[in-house]
Design a protein around this motif. Sequence first.
Motif, PDB file in Angstrom:
ATOM      1  N   CYS A  66       0.862  -1.182   0.000  1.00 24.24           N
ATOM      2  CA  CYS A  66       0.000   0.000   0.000  1.00 24.24           C
ATOM      3  C   CYS A  66       0.899   1.233   0.000  1.00 24.24           C
ATOM      4  N   PRO A  67       0.746   2.133  -0.950  1.00 29.76           N
ATOM      5  CA  PRO A  67       1.590   3.324  -0.974  1.00 29.76           C
ATOM      6  C   PRO A  67       1.226   4.271   0.167  1.00 29.76           C
ATOM      7  N   GLN A  68       2.122   5.199   0.445  1.00 31.03           N
ATOM      8  CA  GLN A  68       1.839   6.223   1.453  1.00 31.03           C
ATOM      9  C   GLN A  68       0.560   6.947   1.062  1.00 31.03           C
ATOM     10  N   ASP A  69      -0.398   6.969   1.992  1.00 34.05           N
ATOM     11  CA  ASP A  69      -1.689   7.578   1.665  1.00 34.05           C
ATOM     12  C   ASP A  69      -2.578   7.573   2.901  1.00 34.05           C
ATOM     13  N   ASN A  70      -3.740   8.189   2.768  1.00 34.94           N
ATOM     14  CA  ASN A  70      -4.759   8.137   3.808  1.00 34.94           C
ATOM     15  C   ASN A  70      -5.666   6.945   3.521  1.00 34.94           C
ATOM     16  N   TYR A  71      -5.975   6.195   4.582  1.00 34.62           N
ATOM     17  CA  TYR A  71      -6.812   5.009   4.463  1.00 34.62           C
ATOM     18  C   TYR A  71      -7.867   5.029   5.562  1.00 34.62           C
ATOM     19  N   ARG A  72      -8.789   4.104   5.470  1.00 38.06           N
ATOM     20  CA  ARG A  72      -9.773   3.903   6.535  1.00 38.06           C
ATOM     21  C   ARG A  72      -9.376   2.619   7.255  1.00 38.06           C
ATOM     22  N   LEU A  73      -9.290   2.698   8.575  1.00 35.74           N
ATOM     23  CA  LEU A  73      -8.897   1.563   9.394  1.00 35.74           C
ATOM     24  C   LEU A  73     -10.056   1.194  10.305  1.00 35.74           C
ATOM     25  N   ARG A  74     -10.349  -0.100  10.381  1.00 36.16           N
ATOM     26  CA  ARG A  74     -11.475  -0.573  11.190  1.00 36.16           C
ATOM     27  C   ARG A  74     -11.027  -1.589  12.222  1.00 36.16           C
ATOM     28  N   HIS A  75     -11.651  -1.501  13.385  1.00 34.91           N
ATOM     29  CA  HIS A  75     -11.446  -2.440  14.486  1.00 34.91           C
ATOM     30  C   HIS A  75     -12.703  -2.344  15.339  1.00 34.91           C
ATOM     31  N   PRO A  76     -13.107  -3.411  16.023  1.00 33.07           N
ATOM     32  CA  PRO A  76     -14.312  -3.311  16.851  1.00 33.07           C
ATOM     33  C   PRO A  76     -14.262  -2.182  17.887  1.00 33.07           C
ATOM     34  N   ALA A  77     -13.074  -1.808  18.344  1.00 30.60           N
ATOM     35  CA  ALA A  77     -12.948  -0.763  19.370  1.00 30.60           C
ATOM     36  C   ALA A  77     -12.895   0.650  18.797  1.00 30.60           C
ATOM     37  N   LEU A  78     -12.528   0.793  17.525  1.00 32.18           N
ATOM     38  CA  LEU A  78     -12.422   2.128  16.922  1.00 32.18           C
ATOM     39  C   LEU A  78     -12.360   2.024  15.414  1.00 32.18           C
ATOM     40  N   GLU A  79     -12.672   3.119  14.774  1.00 30.52           N
ATOM     41  CA  GLU A  79     -12.641   3.172  13.308  1.00 30.52           C
ATOM     42  C   GLU A  79     -12.401   4.607  12.886  1.00 30.52           C
ATOM     43  N   GLY A  80     -11.655   4.773  11.780  1.00 27.00           N
ATOM     44  CA  GLY A  80     -11.462   6.115  11.275  1.00 27.00           C
ATOM     45  C   GLY A  80     -10.352   6.210  10.258  1.00 27.00           C
ATOM     46  N   PRO A  81     -10.091   7.434   9.792  1.00 26.00           N
ATOM     47  CA  PRO A  81      -9.026   7.653   8.810  1.00 26.00           C
ATOM     48  C   PRO A  81      -7.663   7.598   9.478  1.00 26.00           C
ATOM     49  N   ILE A  82      -6.683   7.176   8.703  1.00 26.16           N
ATOM     50  CA  ILE A  82      -5.310   7.114   9.210  1.00 26.16           C
ATOM     51  C   ILE A  82      -4.358   7.304   8.033  1.00 26.16           C
ATOM     52  N   HIS A  83      -3.256   7.998   8.273  1.00 20.52           N
ATOM     53  CA  HIS A  83      -2.228   8.182   7.243  1.00 20.52           C
ATOM     54  C   HIS A  83      -1.134   7.153   7.504  1.00 20.52           C
ATOM     55  N   LEU A  84      -0.908   6.272   6.537  1.00 20.89           N
ATOM     56  CA  LEU A  84       0.085   5.211   6.672  1.00 20.89           C
ATOM     57  C   LEU A  84       1.223   5.392   5.682  1.00 20.89           C
ATOM     58  N   VAL A  85       2.416   5.042   6.159  1.00 22.33           N
ATOM     59  CA  VAL A  85       3.626   5.108   5.338  1.00 22.33           C
ATOM     60  C   VAL A  85       4.295   3.737   5.391  1.00 22.33           C
ATOM     61  N   PRO A  86       4.592   3.123   4.248  1.00 24.99           N
ATOM     62  CA  PRO A  86       5.340   1.859   4.288  1.00 24.99           C
ATOM     63  C   PRO A  86       6.770   2.146   4.760  1.00 24.99           C
ATOM     64  N   VAL A  87       7.242   1.343   5.725  1.00 27.60           N
ATOM     65  CA  VAL A  87       8.578   1.598   6.289  1.00 27.60           C
ATOM     66  C   VAL A  87       9.509   0.396   6.228  1.00 27.60           C
ATOM     67  N   GLY A  88       9.008  -0.734   5.734  1.00 32.81           N
ATOM     68  CA  GLY A  88       9.904  -1.878   5.661  1.00 32.81           C
ATOM     69  C   GLY A  88       9.243  -3.109   5.074  1.00 32.81           C
ATOM     70  N   VAL A  89      10.108  -4.053   4.736  1.00 38.75           N
ATOM     71  CA  VAL A  89       9.677  -5.350   4.211  1.00 38.75           C
ATOM     72  C   VAL A  89       9.819  -6.359   5.338  1.00 38.75           C
ATOM     73  N   LEU A  90       8.816  -7.221   5.508  1.00 41.49           N
ATOM     74  CA  LEU A  90       8.855  -8.233   6.554  1.00 41.49           C
ATOM     75  C   LEU A  90       9.592  -9.472   6.069  1.00 41.49           C
ATOM     76  N   GLU A  91      10.375 -10.050   6.947  1.00 43.07           N
ATOM     77  CA  GLU A  91      11.024 -11.305   6.623  1.00 43.07           C
ATOM     78  C   GLU A  91       9.938 -12.349   6.418  1.00 43.07           C
ATOM     79  N   GLY A  92       9.990 -13.066   5.336  1.00 44.28           N
ATOM     80  CA  GLY A  92       8.966 -14.056   5.029  1.00 44.28           C
ATOM     81  C   GLY A  92       7.839 -13.504   4.172  1.00 44.28           C
ATOM     82  N   GLY A  93       7.875 -12.210   3.891  1.00 46.45           N
ATOM     83  CA  GLY A  93       6.877 -11.606   3.011  1.00 46.45           C
ATOM     84  C   GLY A  93       5.944 -10.650   3.719  1.00 46.45           C
ATOM     85  N   GLY A  94       5.548  -9.636   3.016  1.00 49.10           N
ATOM     86  CA  GLY A  94       4.659  -8.623   3.558  1.00 49.10           C
ATOM     87  C   GLY A  94       5.393  -7.326   3.850  1.00 49.10           C
TER      88      GLY A  94
END
Length: 102
Positions: A66-94
């Motif tokens: 996902c490129p750096q951008d504003n997204y909508r994030l959902r969880h049973p405890a809260l929901e709303g917009p969030i600005h996310l920045v990719p900062v690394g590659v996970l070992e094993g993928g992702g």
Amino acid sequence: MFDREFSDFKPLEGETFTLVLGPDAELPFVLAGVVARRPHAAPPAGAKFRSQPFSLFFECRLPFLCPQDNYRLRHPALEGPIHLVPVGVLEGGGFRYQAVFT
């Protein structure tokens, strides 16, 4: 989510959130870390800063970047917009993402 505080997220560390990309597109994002940052020494008069700045770190094990951008994030405890920045590659993928709240 911009009005949320460190204390809102810390208990949710390790839980899975849903990143909404569109009407039929969602990704599972695990809240991998909630990190307190150094408080602001002397904010300018009238500036609105949190008493406790913090960063959130999310991990998604799917091979979709996902490129750096504003997204909508959902969880049973809260929901709303969030600005996310990719900062690394996970070992094993992702990818690892960061959101900063000042």
